[in-house]
Design a protein around this motif. Sequence first.
Motif, PDB file in Angstrom:
ATOM      1  N   MET A   1     -14.089  -1.149  24.379  1.00  0.00           N
ATOM      2  CA  MET A   1     -13.635  -2.530  24.274  1.00  0.00           C
ATOM      3  C   MET A   1     -14.409  -3.417  25.247  1.00  0.00           C
ATOM      4  N   SER A   2     -14.258  -4.712  25.085  1.00  0.00           N
ATOM      5  CA  SER A   2     -14.919  -5.682  25.949  1.00  0.00           C
ATOM      6  C   SER A   2     -14.065  -5.980  27.176  1.00  0.00           C
ATOM      7  N   THR A   3     -14.725  -6.417  28.251  1.00  0.00           N
ATOM      8  CA  THR A   3     -14.010  -6.670  29.508  1.00  0.00           C
ATOM      9  C   THR A   3     -12.960  -7.760  29.378  1.00  0.00           C
ATOM     10  N   TYR A   4     -13.198  -8.776  28.543  1.00  0.00           N
ATOM     11  CA  TYR A   4     -12.260  -9.901  28.505  1.00  0.00           C
ATOM     12  C   TYR A   4     -10.916  -9.514  27.894  1.00  0.00           C
ATOM     13  N   LEU A   5     -10.831  -8.303  27.327  1.00  0.00           N
ATOM     14  CA  LEU A   5      -9.592  -7.839  26.706  1.00  0.00           C
ATOM     15  C   LEU A   5      -8.781  -6.914  27.605  1.00  0.00           C
ATOM     16  N   VAL A   6      -9.318  -6.567  28.784  1.00  0.00           N
ATOM     17  CA  VAL A   6      -8.570  -5.753  29.739  1.00  0.00           C
ATOM     18  C   VAL A   6      -7.405  -6.585  30.272  1.00  0.00           C
ATOM     19  N   ALA A   7      -6.242  -5.940  30.464  1.00  0.00           N
ATOM     20  CA  ALA A   7      -5.072  -6.706  30.893  1.00  0.00           C
ATOM     21  C   ALA A   7      -4.174  -5.894  31.799  1.00  0.00           C
TER      22      ALA A   7
ATOM     23  N   ALA B   1     -12.532  -5.567   4.533  1.00  0.00           N
ATOM     24  CA  ALA B   1     -12.225  -4.190   4.925  1.00  0.00           C
ATOM     25  C   ALA B   1     -13.505  -3.409   5.179  1.00  0.00           C
ATOM     26  N   SER B   2     -14.509  -3.625   4.343  1.00  0.00           N
ATOM     27  CA  SER B   2     -15.798  -2.961   4.530  1.00  0.00           C
ATOM     28  C   SER B   2     -16.462  -3.405   5.830  1.00  0.00           C
ATOM     29  N   TYR B   3     -16.384  -4.685   6.120  1.00  0.00           N
ATOM     30  CA  TYR B   3     -16.949  -5.244   7.351  1.00  0.00           C
ATOM     31  C   TYR B   3     -16.277  -4.636   8.580  1.00  0.00           C
ATOM     32  N   ILE B   4     -14.951  -4.557   8.568  1.00  0.00           N
ATOM     33  CA  ILE B   4     -14.207  -4.003   9.709  1.00  0.00           C
ATOM     34  C   ILE B   4     -14.593  -2.542   9.935  1.00  0.00           C
ATOM     35  N   LYS B   5     -14.649  -1.763   8.875  1.00  0.00           N
ATOM     36  CA  LYS B   5     -14.988  -0.339   9.012  1.00  0.00           C
ATOM     37  C   LYS B   5     -16.405  -0.156   9.543  1.00  0.00           C
ATOM     38  N   LYS B   6     -17.331  -0.949   9.074  1.00  0.00           N
ATOM     39  CA  LYS B   6     -18.726  -0.800   9.467  1.00  0.00           C
ATOM     40  C   LYS B   6     -18.948  -1.141  10.932  1.00  0.00           C
ATOM     41  N   HIS B   7     -18.236  -2.144  11.441  1.00  0.00           N
ATOM     42  CA  HIS B   7     -18.492  -2.639  12.803  1.00  0.00           C
ATOM     43  C   HIS B   7     -17.384  -2.288  13.793  1.00  0.00           C
ATOM     44  N   ALA B   8     -16.472  -1.382  13.417  1.00  0.00           N
ATOM     45  CA  ALA B   8     -15.380  -0.996  14.316  1.00  0.00           C
ATOM     46  C   ALA B   8     -15.931  -0.445  15.629  1.00  0.00           C
ATOM     47  N   TYR B   9     -15.285  -0.815  16.732  1.00  0.00           N
ATOM     48  CA  TYR B   9     -15.659  -0.400  18.091  1.00  0.00           C
ATOM     49  C   TYR B   9     -17.069  -0.865  18.457  1.00  0.00           C
ATOM     50  N   SER B  10     -17.507  -1.935  17.796  1.00  0.00           N
ATOM     51  CA  SER B  10     -18.843  -2.449  18.052  1.00  0.00           C
ATOM     52  C   SER B  10     -18.777  -3.967  18.058  1.00  0.00           C
ATOM     53  N   ASN B  11     -19.943  -4.592  17.918  1.00  0.00           N
ATOM     54  CA  ASN B  11     -20.042  -6.050  17.930  1.00  0.00           C
ATOM     55  C   ASN B  11     -20.687  -6.535  16.648  1.00  0.00           C
ATOM     56  N   ALA B  12     -20.421  -7.794  16.329  1.00  0.00           N
ATOM     57  CA  ALA B  12     -20.970  -8.359  15.104  1.00  0.00           C
ATOM     58  C   ALA B  12     -21.316  -9.823  15.318  1.00  0.00           C
ATOM     59  N   LYS B  13     -22.225 -10.292  14.489  1.00  0.00           N
ATOM     60  CA  LYS B  13     -22.600 -11.698  14.446  1.00  0.00           C
ATOM     61  C   LYS B  13     -22.140 -12.289  13.113  1.00  0.00           C
ATOM     62  N   THR B  14     -22.224 -13.592  13.011  1.00  0.00           N
ATOM     63  CA  THR B  14     -21.811 -14.269  11.785  1.00  0.00           C
ATOM     64  C   THR B  14     -22.558 -13.717  10.575  1.00  0.00           C
ATOM     65  N   GLU B  15     -23.857 -13.473  10.739  1.00  0.00           N
ATOM     66  CA  GLU B  15     -24.647 -12.995   9.595  1.00  0.00           C
ATOM     67  C   GLU B  15     -24.215 -11.614   9.126  1.00  0.00           C
ATOM     68  N   ASP B  16     -23.594 -10.819  10.007  1.00  0.00           N
ATOM     69  CA  ASP B  16     -23.070  -9.517   9.584  1.00  0.00           C
ATOM     70  C   ASP B  16     -21.901  -9.696   8.621  1.00  0.00           C
ATOM     71  N   LEU B  17     -21.066 -10.681   8.877  1.00  0.00           N
ATOM     72  CA  LEU B  17     -19.958 -10.970   7.969  1.00  0.00           C
ATOM     73  C   LEU B  17     -20.485 -11.473   6.638  1.00  0.00           C
ATOM     74  N   TRP B  18     -21.454 -12.387   6.673  1.00  0.00           N
ATOM     75  CA  TRP B  18     -22.018 -12.897   5.417  1.00  0.00           C
ATOM     76  C   TRP B  18     -22.617 -11.750   4.601  1.00  0.00           C
ATOM     77  N   ALA B  19     -23.292 -10.820   5.257  1.00  0.00           N
ATOM     78  CA  ALA B  19     -23.900  -9.697   4.547  1.00  0.00           C
ATOM     79  C   ALA B  19     -22.843  -8.853   3.850  1.00  0.00           C
ATOM     80  N   ALA B  20     -21.721  -8.618   4.527  1.00  0.00           N
ATOM     81  CA  ALA B  20     -20.651  -7.816   3.925  1.00  0.00           C
ATOM     82  C   ALA B  20     -20.036  -8.529   2.723  1.00  0.00           C
TER      83      ALA B  20
END
Length: 695
Positions: free
Chosen positions: A197-203, A417-436
């Motif tokens: 996870m990313s640091t900004y989500l630590v709580a 759903a395909s986008y979420i599975k492909k990029h789970a536990y990772s990072n994405a940009k806007t163009e990754d969503l458009w591609a999906a």
Amino acid sequence: MEQFKGQPRLPKFAVPKRYDVRLKPDLVACKFSGSVYIDLDIVADTKFIVLNAAELSVNAGSVSFAHGGLSKVFKPSKAETFEDDGILVLEFVEMLPIGSGVLVIEFEGILNDKMKGFYRSTYEHNGEKKNMAVTQFEPVDARRCFPCWDEPACKATFKITLDGVPSELVALSNMPIQEEKLNGHLKTVSYMETPIMSTYLVAIVVGLFDYVEDHTSDGVKVRVYCQVGKADQGKFALHVAVKTLELCTEYFAVPYPLPKLDMVAIPDLSFGAMENYGLVTYREIVLLFDEQHSAAANKQRVTIAVAHELAHQWFGNLVTKEWWTHLWLNEGFATWVSYLAADSLFPEWKIWTQFLDEVAAGLKLDGLEESHPIEVEINHAAEIDEVFDAISYKKGATVIRMLQSYLGAEVFQRSLASYIKKHAYSNAKTEDLWAALEEGSGEPVNKPMNSWTQQKGYPVISVKVKDQKLEFDQTQFYSSGSQGDGQWIVPITLSCGSYDVRKNFLLQAKSETLDIKEFLGCSVGKAGCGGISNKDNALCSWIKVNVDQTGFYRVKYEDELAAALRNAIEKKQLSETDRFGILDDSFALSMSRKQSFASLLTLLNWQHVRNRLQHFPKLQWWHRSLQWPITSQMGTKRTIGRFWCAFHPELPATHKNSIKNRPANKKMEGKGIPGTPVAGFQARLPALSAWSCSV
């Protein structure tokens, strides 16, 4: 060291993989101490390690780097913090060997009162004022709690331990407690290691709380924590949370990734809520609902807020934006999903009609010449707060809904759903969503949607009929009336005579002409004719563009089409959202001097419009007319509200009195506009038209 100052992002010499963080908060002295062991991969030759730290006192003598394959421990020759950039630069005498190692740092800090980083909030218990410790790390304030790579793309796992916690207090973090050790009246609490996870989500939250608890159908433990004695007020939010987790699990086809979800009501929070992974924090007013004393409208506020933050557990936490330029992926989607969830849980609320509040707010802000694109280049951490606005949240959500409406709900869901599975536990940009979405739908998405995310503003689509041809023309809309040069690829939706006759197409040029018979299978009749007749002689009486207001644009109709729509409104043939959309567009066009006020008030004269605004309490016309300023060529600031009572005797008396007593009404009377209500709406149109032209 100077070469690292003023940079938008950290250098890529080292990549963090795991944090072991120990913190010891002192709620009386309002300070904390701690240490962090960071597993690193050194990936390039360097004598430097550069990471984030701010408002921390780093013990330079404690800093060391031990290479995993060597017995040697490297000590920095210099350790300097640059507060303006929030970075800690460690300089070593010799090159650090490429490969894995552990960086150790000890530090101290203040439990500040700024509601960011690791801070203190206050509450009362038995009449005594007490402190609690809370974290708020988004966007860039994890660095105020422990040294780290405080960027969304620098994902890692986190092992959190809290020392010296008073035994009577509740101590929470992202994961369930793994071990708790008592030492007199203090305790040490260790938590299970987080997923990546990313640091900004630590709580972390430490305080005195009651809670209510439930479980999802697949066994996730859900709790709502609140001040002692208020547990019952968390029950409604608990119900919404359980149902929303189940809905999102089904919609995204990916289970909630953590074993528990805690939601905590905090007295002092800079945002309305914060989506920390597994430990969501809320302002009390946003999370709690008192069945005996809270207004019914608060149920909607709680539902939307809870659903928004839980949507982030997938869109933002599981799949995280690569950089803050793509913030809208988090906030736009969470806003849209919050309405999706509310509509599923409480269909009687007709929440998508209320979504027009979001649309209207986005259109209002983005109609300003000073607006900004959805995607904004961020060149320094200090700039990030500026993009947490209605453009990212409201325009972002509306653009998503526009795309869903164009592609179709089922295709859109499968692609997400395909986008979420492909990029789970990772990072994405806007163009990754458009591609999906492009892959899932077979439709062009990247190029059209870039025109919406990479430039500010939106178009007004002018529509007219000529010789049974439907002519479309787009220009950039500015509320000031100025001429813009933006151009969009616009997903147009339209219905002709009936919602059963609906077509979609992409308006890719400034202007485009369609053959009505060929495109819609019918001809356009005159205003007042009876709709679609028969299959051999299909005749549609009206055309509505931007069906159900799912598009982020305004529509201007030629007189004949506008008259046909007024007739359809009178015959109750249009949906509530379309009736409002026509009204809202007409108002905005009048205010920007793109059409006369006579056209607006002719539309408003239809009692069927006025009688059916009950689903838009925030957008009732008299309310908005009191607030939207007009500036004449002489620079005099007025509002439509100053003459509105002259045309609407049904205006609430309190507002009518406040309007007609304003001095500016005397100026209007001097232009032939009466200052008090009189009979005969149509009789007053010429005077108003003359007045509006003079403005």
